[in-house]
Enzyme design. Sequence first.
Site, PDB file in Angstrom:
ATOM      1  N   PRO A 160     -35.026 105.489 115.620  1.00  0.00           N
ATOM      2  CG  PRO A 160     -35.969 105.818 113.477  1.00  0.00           C
ATOM      3  CD  PRO A 160     -34.662 105.889 114.234  1.00  0.00           C
ATOM      4  CD1 TRP A 161     -40.613 103.566 117.026  1.00  0.00           C
ATOM      5  CD2 TRP A 161     -41.448 102.593 115.185  1.00  0.00           C
ATOM      6  NE1 TRP A 161     -41.661 104.345 116.578  1.00  0.00           N
ATOM      7  CE2 TRP A 161     -42.195 103.766 115.451  1.00  0.00           C
ATOM      8  CE3 TRP A 161     -41.801 101.823 114.081  1.00  0.00           C
ATOM      9  CZ2 TRP A 161     -43.265 104.175 114.666  1.00  0.00           C
ATOM     10  CZ3 TRP A 161     -42.864 102.238 113.284  1.00  0.00           C
ATOM     11  CH2 TRP A 161     -43.577 103.400 113.583  1.00  0.00           C
ATOM     12  CE  LYS A 185     -33.703 106.075 123.636  1.00  0.00           C
ATOM     13  NZ  LYS A 185     -34.905 105.248 123.345  1.00  0.00           N
ATOM     14  N   PRO A 186     -31.410 103.256 120.939  1.00  0.00           N
ATOM     15  CG  PRO A 186     -31.116 100.955 120.781  1.00  0.00           C
ATOM     16  CD  PRO A 186     -30.792 102.129 121.640  1.00  0.00           C
ATOM     17  CB  SER A 187     -37.200 103.094 119.032  1.00  0.00           C
ATOM     18  OG  SER A 187     -38.532 102.975 119.505  1.00  0.00           O
ATOM     19  CG  LEU A 189     -42.202 101.604 120.392  1.00  0.00           C
ATOM     20  CD1 LEU A 189     -43.020 102.392 119.378  1.00  0.00           C
ATOM     21  CD2 LEU A 189     -43.124 100.850 121.347  1.00  0.00           C
ATOM     22  N   GLY A 240     -41.205 114.670 114.686  1.00  0.00           N
ATOM     23  CA  GLY A 240     -41.004 116.110 114.752  1.00  0.00           C
ATOM     24  C   GLY A 240     -41.074 116.617 116.181  1.00  0.00           C
ATOM     25  CD  GLU A 260     -34.915 111.135 108.228  1.00  0.00           C
ATOM     26  OE1 GLU A 260     -36.063 111.622 108.362  1.00  0.00           O
ATOM     27  OE2 GLU A 260     -34.705 109.953 107.966  1.00  0.00           O
ATOM     28  CB  CYS A 295     -38.893 109.119 107.596  1.00  0.00           C
ATOM     29  SG  CYS A 295     -37.463 108.612 106.682  1.00  0.00           S
ATOM     30  CD  GLU A 394     -44.018 111.006 109.485  1.00  0.00           C
ATOM     31  OE1 GLU A 394     -43.721 111.408 110.620  1.00  0.00           O
ATOM     32  OE2 GLU A 394     -43.171 110.676 108.638  1.00  0.00           O
TER      33      GLU A 394
HETATM   34  N1  LIG Z   1     -38.485 110.095 110.784  1.00  0.00           N
HETATM   35  C1  LIG Z   1     -38.714 108.823 111.031  1.00  0.00           C
HETATM   36  O1  LIG Z   1     -38.095 107.952 110.436  1.00  0.00           O
HETATM   37  C2  LIG Z   1     -39.663 108.435 112.085  1.00  0.00           C
HETATM   38  C3  LIG Z   1     -40.778 109.169 112.376  1.00  0.00           C
HETATM   39  N2  LIG Z   1     -41.624 108.771 113.354  1.00  0.00           N
HETATM   40  C4  LIG Z   1     -42.844 109.561 113.603  1.00  0.00           C
HETATM   41  O2  LIG Z   1     -43.000 109.690 114.988  1.00  0.00           O
HETATM   42  C5  LIG Z   1     -44.276 109.243 115.397  1.00  0.00           C
HETATM   43  C6  LIG Z   1     -44.191 108.737 116.818  1.00  0.00           C
HETATM   44  O3  LIG Z   1     -43.262 107.693 116.959  1.00  0.00           O
HETATM   45  P1  LIG Z   1     -42.352 107.605 118.275  1.00  0.00           P
HETATM   46  O4  LIG Z   1     -41.825 106.241 118.407  1.00  0.00           O
HETATM   47  O5  LIG Z   1     -43.109 108.166 119.420  1.00  0.00           O
HETATM   48  O6  LIG Z   1     -41.142 108.581 117.873  1.00  0.00           O
HETATM   49  P2  LIG Z   1     -40.079 109.345 118.766  1.00  0.00           P
HETATM   50  O7  LIG Z   1     -39.562 110.478 117.965  1.00  0.00           O
HETATM   51  O8  LIG Z   1     -40.622 109.697 120.099  1.00  0.00           O
HETATM   52  O9  LIG Z   1     -38.925 108.263 118.950  1.00  0.00           O
HETATM   53  C7  LIG Z   1     -37.686 108.280 118.299  1.00  0.00           C
HETATM   54  C8  LIG Z   1     -36.561 108.108 119.301  1.00  0.00           C
HETATM   55  O10 LIG Z   1     -36.512 109.237 120.155  1.00  0.00           O
HETATM   56  C9  LIG Z   1     -36.469 108.816 121.516  1.00  0.00           C
HETATM   57  N3  LIG Z   1     -37.027 109.871 122.357  1.00  0.00           N
HETATM   58  C10 LIG Z   1     -38.338 110.100 122.664  1.00  0.00           C
HETATM   59  N4  LIG Z   1     -38.446 111.174 123.461  1.00  0.00           N
HETATM   60  C11 LIG Z   1     -37.205 111.647 123.668  1.00  0.00           C
HETATM   61  C12 LIG Z   1     -36.678 112.762 124.399  1.00  0.00           C
HETATM   62  N5  LIG Z   1     -37.456 113.582 125.079  1.00  0.00           N
HETATM   63  N6  LIG Z   1     -35.345 112.962 124.375  1.00  0.00           N
HETATM   64  C13 LIG Z   1     -34.530 112.143 123.678  1.00  0.00           C
HETATM   65  N7  LIG Z   1     -34.974 111.086 122.979  1.00  0.00           N
HETATM   66  C14 LIG Z   1     -36.298 110.836 122.967  1.00  0.00           C
HETATM   67  C15 LIG Z   1     -37.240 107.528 121.490  1.00  0.00           C
HETATM   68  O11 LIG Z   1     -36.990 106.762 122.638  1.00  0.00           O
HETATM   69  C16 LIG Z   1     -36.725 106.899 120.219  1.00  0.00           C
HETATM   70  O12 LIG Z   1     -35.465 106.295 120.427  1.00  0.00           O
HETATM   71  C17 LIG Z   1     -44.653 108.249 114.330  1.00  0.00           C
HETATM   72  O13 LIG Z   1     -46.034 108.100 114.224  1.00  0.00           O
HETATM   73  C18 LIG Z   1     -44.071 108.869 113.104  1.00  0.00           C
HETATM   74  O14 LIG Z   1     -44.979 109.819 112.575  1.00  0.00           O
HETATM   75  C19 LIG Z   1     -41.373 107.642 114.089  1.00  0.00           C
HETATM   76  C20 LIG Z   1     -40.288 106.876 113.853  1.00  0.00           C
HETATM   77  C21 LIG Z   1     -39.379 107.184 112.770  1.00  0.00           C
HETATM   78  C1  LIG Z   2     -35.299 104.285 102.215  1.00  0.00           C
HETATM   79  N1  LIG Z   2     -35.617 103.287 103.193  1.00  0.00           N
HETATM   80  C2  LIG Z   2     -36.999 102.943 103.025  1.00  0.00           C
HETATM   81  C3  LIG Z   2     -34.777 102.138 103.033  1.00  0.00           C
HETATM   82  C4  LIG Z   2     -35.326 103.786 104.520  1.00  0.00           C
HETATM   83  C5  LIG Z   2     -36.092 104.977 104.954  1.00  0.00           C
HETATM   84  C6  LIG Z   2     -35.530 105.442 106.222  1.00  0.00           C
HETATM   85  C7  LIG Z   2     -36.520 106.073 107.106  1.00  0.00           C
HETATM   86  O1  LIG Z   2     -37.693 105.735 107.139  1.00  0.00           O
HETATM   87  O2  LIG Z   2     -36.039 106.945 107.852  1.00  0.00           O
HETATM   88 NA    NA Z   3     -41.085  95.608 119.527  1.00  0.00          NA
END
Ligand SMILES: NC(=O)C1=CN([C@@H]2O[C@H](COP(=O)(O)OP(=O)(O)OC[C@H]3O[C@@H](n4cnc5c(N)ncnc54)[C@H](O)[C@@H]3O)[C@@H](O)[C@H]2O)C=CC1
Ligand SMILES: C[N+](C)(C)CCCC(=O)O
Ligand code: NA
Length: 504
Positions: A160-161, A185-187, A189, A240, A260, A295, A394
């Site tokens: 993610p980003w 494969k990074p985000s 964003l 999710g 995660e 997260c 979230e």
């Molecule tokens: N658990 C965490 O650390 C994170 C949670 N989120 C949650 O997700 C929400 C939306 O953020 P997004 O950037 O849209 O998250 P996302 O889950 O869509 O993006 C995460 C990664 O998955 C990739 N991805 C997206 N669709 C995919 C697919 N069909 N197959 C394989 N890879 C795919 C994206 O390009 C990115 O690299 C946020 O508002 C937040 O609630 C976002 C980022 C991190």
């Molecule tokens: C613990 N911290 C804040 C350094 C990283 C949390 C990682 C995440 O958002 O997935």
């Molecule tokens: Na950016």
Amino acid sequence: MAIPNVRIPSRQLYIDGEWREPVKKNRIPIISPATEEIIGEIPAATEEDVDIAVEAARRALARDDWGSTTGAQRAKYLRAIAAKILERKSELAKLESLDCGKTLFEAAWDMDDVAASFEYYADLAEALDSKRKTPVDLHLDSFKTYVLREPLGVVGLITPWNYPLLMATWKVAPALAAGCAAILKPSELASITCLELGEICREVGLPPGALNILTGLGPEAGAPLVSHPHVDKIAFTGSGATGVKIMTAAAQLVKPVTLELGGKSPIVVFDDIDNLDLAVEWTLFGCFANAGQVCSATSRLILQESIASEFLERLLLWIKNIKISDPLEEDCKLGPIVSSGQYEKVLKFISKAKDEGATILCGGERPQHMKKGYYVQPTIITDVNTSMEIWKEEVFGPVLCVKTFKTEEEAIELANDTKYGLASAIMSKDVETCERFTKAFQTGIIWFNCSQPTFTQLPWGGRKRSGFGRDLGEWGLENYLNIKQVTQYTSVEPWAFYKSPSKV
Ligand SMILES: NC(=O)C1=CN([C@@H]2O[C@H](COP(=O)(O)OP(=O)(O)OC[C@H]3O[C@@H](n4cnc5c(N)ncnc54)[C@H](O)[C@@H]3O)[C@@H](O)[C@H]2O)C=CC1
Ligand SMILES: C[N+](C)(C)CCCC(=O)O
Ligand code: NA
């Protein structure tokens, strides 16, 4: 830290140890979250590039210079990467800040953590050499057995980003330590620092194909990685909804995944705390660090009723000291949200909470002094009930919602009243109370008298809808190892299950 004058490098995909233009030549603009201007672009991979990268990864595993390395040899690469990260720390921190909007201070922290993770997994790679082959004594004369730990193969790492290079490192470092060949494969964003990791790998002479970096959109570059028959595993951090898609696609090939997926973590504050300010500060940090885009953010404050009004008053006083500014400015403590899409989403959560009858105690809007950029004030929401969206979903922004409790049972019930299970925090001076909560909390991470401190040696991950599997620590390495048992029959005589014709 002096802010260096950095230029955003223009890069291609990092495949097979070199920079390659995407087959379809597509690029994606980089939009500054602080100014809303286009500040660069990244290459956009598609299925065709995924195929090329997977082939490069497979060749790396088949070649001696990667596939036959010892852990100690791989440790040298990991340490060289760590050293380069530290050498370029201030530049990388600035690039990270420009790309995702996190404060320069937090970005510099991330770079230290990135280097520390590479060093930690270098140690684990070395230690792996003596654990590669483990005999298992069956106390039998006719059988000798052992267990091998081998690299799992080609792994897809989708990240993610919010902590762009750090979340990538939590997967890349153990995957390389294990001896896998990886495709990151990074985000879309925030990919700048992950592409710089490619340059660093090239400079330290990491064998071609051991790590490939494909930037691009999720459905175009991520999905083909998940459904590729020669990718042996997917490790994912993100939303999710995307987690469900990945698990569904991987299931068709019975491909292992670790997920995660974020959360809605509670912080429970008891009235016995000695130092109110200590609890107030961790509450703020737990929800507003990285502008709440964490997260594990403890975004549900569960507060003992007897101290509720005093605690909220202190929170409001402390909040005034949170400097909201361009993330590169000195002492900035709250930067913008990563993108316009995420910004709109956060504001929508706040207005829905209002519509549902909650009270916006503070914040809730764009800060008046920021004319451009995706800024949201630190926001506290009270008069919340457990059926409201703001309690359940979230937000991924600087938004804290508050509920009070009278009894411990009530606090536990509120804490676990969520589909998620990543983290929880408890603030109390009573160790026994904390132990009862540690047992009761349905999460993978528990913070006692703090929120968010994270150490590379400890397992990171959740349960329930927060996913499964663990990053970091020795558990992070296990993700990328294949366990193989070898059973040897050592007797010179036949087994004698059947009757031997040579015996009369
Ligand atoms: N658990 C965490 O650390 C994170 C949670 N989120 C949650 O997700 C929400 C939306 O953020 P997004 O950037 O849209 O998250 P996302 O889950 O869509 O993006 C995460 C990664 O998955 C990739 N991805 C997206 N669709 C995919 C697919 N069909 N197959 C394989 N890879 C795919 C994206 O390009 C990115 O690299 C946020 O508002 C937040 O609630 C976002 C980022 C991190
Ligand atoms: C613990 N911290 C804040 C350094 C990283 C949390 C990682 C995440 O958002 O997935
Ligand atoms: Na950016």
